[in-house]
Design a protein around this motif. Structure first.
Motif, short mmCIF file in Angstrom:
data_model
loop_
_atom_site.label_atom_id
_atom_site.label_comp_id
_atom_site.label_asym_id
_atom_site.label_seq_id
_atom_site.Cartn_x
_atom_site.Cartn_y
_atom_site.Cartn_z
N GLY A 98 0.73 -0.93 -0.16
CA GLY A 98 -0.67 -0.28 -0.38
C GLY A 98 0.86 1.35 0.65
N PRO A 99 0.40 2.00 -0.33
CA PRO A 99 1.15 3.74 -0.42
C PRO A 99 1.02 3.86 0.82
CG PRO A 99 -0.67 3.68 -0.49
CD PRO A 99 -1.01 2.38 -0.66
N LEU A 100 1.24 3.64 1.56
CA LEU A 100 1.79 3.83 3.06
C LEU A 100 3.10 3.09 3.47
CD1 LEU A 100 -0.74 5.52 5.17
CD2 LEU A 100 0.63 6.64 3.47
N ALA A 101 3.26 1.47 2.71
CA ALA A 101 3.95 1.22 3.12
C ALA A 101 5.22 1.42 4.26
CB ALA A 101 4.42 0.44 1.85
N ILE A 102 6.24 2.46 3.56
CA ILE A 102 6.91 2.60 4.39
C ILE A 102 7.22 3.44 5.53
CG2 ILE A 102 8.61 4.65 3.79
CD1 ILE A 102 9.35 3.96 0.55
N GLN A 103 6.63 4.19 5.47
CA GLN A 103 5.99 4.70 6.39
C GLN A 103 6.14 3.27 7.68
OE1 GLN A 103 4.90 5.85 4.28
NE2 GLN A 103 4.48 7.53 3.47
N ALA A 104 4.78 2.66 7.43
CA ALA A 104 4.48 1.51 8.39
C ALA A 104 6.11 1.02 8.75
CB ALA A 104 3.66 1.08 7.78
N LEU A 105 6.51 0.67 7.79
CA LEU A 105 7.43 0.28 8.17
C LEU A 105 9.50 1.14 8.70
CD1 LEU A 105 7.41 -2.58 5.13
CD2 LEU A 105 6.79 -2.87 7.62
N GLN A 106 9.53 1.51 8.20
CA GLN A 106 10.45 2.19 8.30
C GLN A 106 11.13 2.52 9.74
OE1 GLN A 106 13.19 3.93 5.91
NE2 GLN A 106 14.12 3.31 7.14
N ASN A 107 10.38 2.88 11.06
CA ASN A 107 10.76 2.69 12.25
C ASN A 107 11.53 1.16 12.87
OD1 ASN A 107 9.80 5.56 13.18
ND2 ASN A 107 7.45 4.26 13.85
N LEU A 108 10.98 0.59 11.82
CA LEU A 108 11.75 -0.56 11.93
C LEU A 108 12.94 -1.45 12.18
CD1 LEU A 108 8.32 -3.12 12.42
CD2 LEU A 108 9.31 -1.98 14.10
N THR A 109 13.61 -0.45 10.93
CA THR A 109 14.92 -1.32 10.52
C THR A 109 15.78 0.44 10.23
OG1 THR A 109 15.64 -2.24 8.35
CG2 THR A 109 13.37 -0.96 7.91
N GLU A 110 17.37 -0.09 10.29
CA GLU A 110 18.02 0.77 9.55
C GLU A 110 18.57 1.06 7.90
OE1 GLU A 110 21.15 2.10 12.41
OE2 GLU A 110 18.83 1.92 13.16
N VAL A 111 17.47 0.35 7.31
CA VAL A 111 17.64 0.17 5.90
C VAL A 111 16.99 1.44 5.43
CG1 VAL A 111 17.31 -1.01 3.54
CG2 VAL A 111 18.59 -2.01 5.62
N ASP A 112 17.15 2.29 4.38
CA ASP A 112 16.36 2.85 3.95
C ASP A 112 15.36 3.07 2.95
OD1 ASP A 112 15.96 5.79 3.03
OD2 ASP A 112 17.23 6.42 1.97
N LEU A 113 14.41 2.49 3.02
CA LEU A 113 13.48 1.83 2.63
C LEU A 113 13.36 2.74 1.22
CD1 LEU A 113 11.00 1.04 4.82
CD2 LEU A 113 12.41 -1.47 4.20
N SER A 114 13.14 3.79 1.60
CA SER A 114 12.95 4.46 0.49
C SER A 114 13.54 4.03 -0.66
CB SER A 114 12.84 6.11 0.17
OG SER A 114 13.67 6.87 0.99
N PHE A 141 12.29 -0.21 -7.15
CA PHE A 141 10.96 -1.86 -7.73
C PHE A 141 11.31 -2.75 -8.07
CE2 PHE A 141 7.38 -3.32 -10.74
CZ PHE A 141 6.42 -3.06 -9.19
N TYR A 142 11.16 -3.44 -8.08
CA TYR A 142 12.31 -5.26 -7.68
C TYR A 142 13.07 -5.54 -7.70
CZ TYR A 142 8.80 -8.26 -9.69
OH TYR A 142 7.30 -8.67 -9.40
N ARG A 143 14.00 -4.83 -6.38
CA ARG A 143 15.45 -4.73 -6.20
C ARG A 143 15.01 -4.71 -4.20
NH1 ARG A 143 19.55 -2.89 -9.38
NH2 ARG A 143 18.80 -2.34 -11.18
N PHE A 144 16.93 -5.56 -3.88
CA PHE A 144 16.25 -5.72 -1.95
C PHE A 144 17.20 -5.45 -1.51
CE2 PHE A 144 18.50 -9.81 -2.32
CZ PHE A 144 18.76 -10.40 -3.45
N GLN A 145 17.01 -5.57 -0.45
CA GLN A 145 17.99 -5.15 0.59
C GLN A 145 18.07 -6.67 1.82
OE1 GLN A 145 19.98 -1.65 1.88
NE2 GLN A 145 19.48 -0.55 0.32
N VAL A 146 19.43 -7.00 2.29
CA VAL A 146 18.87 -7.46 3.01
C VAL A 146 19.89 -7.00 4.83
CG1 VAL A 146 19.76 -9.70 4.34
CG2 VAL A 146 19.61 -9.88 2.17
N GLY A 147 18.63 -7.17 5.74
CA GLY A 147 19.30 -5.84 6.97
C GLY A 147 18.40 -6.89 8.36
N HIS A 148 18.77 -6.17 9.29
CA HIS A 148 17.44 -5.79 10.00
C HIS A 148 15.64 -5.32 10.27
CE1 HIS A 148 21.42 -6.90 12.27
NE2 HIS A 148 20.69 -7.43 13.40
N LEU A 149 15.60 -6.02 10.98
CA LEU A 149 13.41 -5.80 10.57
C LEU A 149 13.28 -6.28 12.41
CD1 LEU A 149 11.54 -5.01 7.91
CD2 LEU A 149 10.48 -5.72 9.67
N ALA A 150 12.64 -5.74 12.54
CA ALA A 150 12.28 -5.43 14.00
C ALA A 150 13.46 -6.27 14.90
CB ALA A 150 10.91 -5.94 13.79
#
Lengths: 127, 360
Positions: free
Chosen positions: B149-165, B169-178
């Motif tokens: 959804g359009p607010l996915a970054i806002q919902a998740l960004q607090n939980l990870t150091e990875v800069d979600l923005s 599209f169709y890329r990924f990062q491996v990192g800590h989350l929650a």
């Protein structure tokens, strides 16, 4: 689960409200049925004015994901179809025993002993 | 067959989900209303437990050659940190499965396959392993949450150091989350509303789910069932294996020519190349109902004269349009956009119009 005591039921999850003299009835689907179907988006009931036998189809209810046939709980003449459901099929979800009623019929045969009581229906759905 | 539960089974039940068997798993079909859940994803953000999906890890010095032989798309195009939509053609020109291919490392890939095809795909890939590829099925140990959804970054960004923005599209990062390490945070999804798919160890799934629900709360996050997942993908015209594509449909007919690359040899490439040259006779199209009525899988599609020209493969009421929509195969001459077709609903023709995808 709402299963009003004053109504009769069928194993196909329809409810029947009989008039005091057992000559006419109002018919809809139960709270359980609407929950199982999910969001109801279309009712196709094109049997107004027809006499239909018990167990035969009087219409179709379409939810987002499923389509389900509607069966006559009793043999009778369909006098009226709930016109409000054309533009607001969600009334069946919101108020299945009230504004979400589907048809009114005149009974051809006044033997209603095959219908289930609220108690029997509760047992059927394991509520 | 005994139904499997995902790690979050108790959570779904506590949330009041209606559970349904799907591809051998007991899955949440909806929590409240499918229409509401659908619109939540379109307007704000929702979380799906799609842990039934299968994950295989393939590695070895010849793994790229192996994948190039199995897949219709050109796997050599993706770098480490990139994902690719793909399909596994069979040797008859049909489709074994559609899938995502993630390049985890230079000689290491993860394939994400449909739950219903885990065993079939595993056998298919193993049978065609003349490349010495090391294969690992991590499906049972891996949970997949889609936060869409359009607010996915806002919902998740607090939980990870990875800069979600910064994840394209169709890329990924491996990192800590929650607090959980090595989560694959992938900017992919099956809704067309943006967001992420998160791959994580099953034993840490509960903690991650709970933290996402808390972090997403100010943004209106809601759990979303498979019912809404299906209507969301259908509005965007994404194929569902078993409905729109299967062992007998060709990727070219299904509109998947864009992931069918003939610059390399792969299983079925000769048949498909020939089909491309001679031209296909039927095509998967999207359509919107003009008459009131809802198309369903298996309904006939007819022309103006009532002759059968094809079949509906997916259909539903669109929560966004409040109209019936669908996908179906029709003969080539009826496949043009804005062409009128007729869906046979309960023995009556209902008019619909072929539309360009996405439908919404």
């Amino acid at each position: 689960m709402n299963i009003p005591e004053n109504l009769k039921y069928t194993k196909d999850h329809e409810w029947v409200l009989l008039s005091d003299d057992n000559t006419t009835a109002t018919i809809g689907i139960t709270d359980f049925a609407q929950q199982e179907l999910g969001d109801i988006v279309y009712l196709e009931i094109e049997t107004e004015g027809e006499e239909i036998n018990e167990g035969d189809m009087f219409g179709t209810v379409e939810a987002v994901k499923t389509v389900s046939d509607l069966f006559m709980p009793l043999t009778g003449l369909v006098n009226e179809v709930n016109a409000a459901l054309v533009d607001a099929p969600e009334l069946v979800n919101d108020d299945p025993y009230g504004e979400g009623w589907m048809i009114k019929i005149t009974l051809s045969d006044q033997d209603t002993t095959e219908l289930l009581s609220a108690e029997d229906y509760k047992e059927l759905i394991g509520a | 067959m005994e139904l499997k539960n995902t790690a979050l089974d108790e959570t779904h039940k506590a949330l009041g989900a209606k559970m349904m068997p799907f591809a051998g798993y007991n899955m949440p079909v909806r929590y409240t209303s499918g229409v509401e859940e659908h619109l939540t994803v379109r307007k704000s953000v929702g979380i799906f437990d799609v842990s039934h999906m299968g994950e295989f890890v393939l590695s070895g010095p010849q793994v790229l050659n192996h994948l190039q032989f199995l897949c219709s798309n050109d796997v050599s195009k993706i770098e480490v940190g990139q994902a690719q939509y793909n399909c596994l053609p069979n040797d008859q020109g049909g489709i074994v499965d559609d899938l995502l291919v993630y390049r985890l490392d230079h000689e290491k890939y993860m394939l994400v396959v449909n739950a219903s095809n885990i065993e079939k795909d595993w056998n298919w890939i193993s049978t065609h392993n003349q490349y010495g590829t090391h294969l690992q099925n991590i499906s049972d140990d891996t949970c997949l949450f889609a936060v869409q959804g359009p607010l996915a970054i806002q919902a998740l960004q607090n939980l990870t150091e990875v800069d979600l923005s910064s994840i394209k599209f169709y890329r990924f990062q491996v990192g800590h989350l929650a607090g959980v390490p090595n989560v694959i945070i992938s900017a992919t999804g099956y809704t067309g509303s943006g967001g992420f798919e998160l791959y994580l160890p099953a034993h840490q799934a509960q903690e991650v789910w709970d933290q996402i629900m808390i972090s997403g709360e100010p943004h209106g996050i809601k759990p979303i069932g498979l019912g809404a997942r299906d209507t969301l993908r259908l509005e965007k015209g994404y194929c569902l294996y078993g409905n729109d594509i299967d062992d007998s449909t060709s990727p070219l007919e299904a509109g998947l020519g864009w992931i069918t690359k003939f610059n390399k040899e792969f299983i079925g490439s000769e048949i498909l190349a020939r089909q491309k040259e001679t031209g296909i006779t039927r095509k998967l199209v999207g359509f919107v109902m003009d008459d009131r009525g809802i198309p369903r899988h298996g309904y006939e599609i007819m022309d103006q004269e009532g002759s059968i020209i094809g079949k509906v493969t997916s259909g539903s009421q669109s929560p966004s349009l409040s109209k019936g929509i669908g996908l179906g195969y029709v003969t080539k001459e009826h496949a043009s956009v804005e062409n009128s077709i007729f869906i046979n609903i309960r023995s009556k023709p209902h008019q619909a119009t072929v539309k360009k995808l996405p439908l919404v």
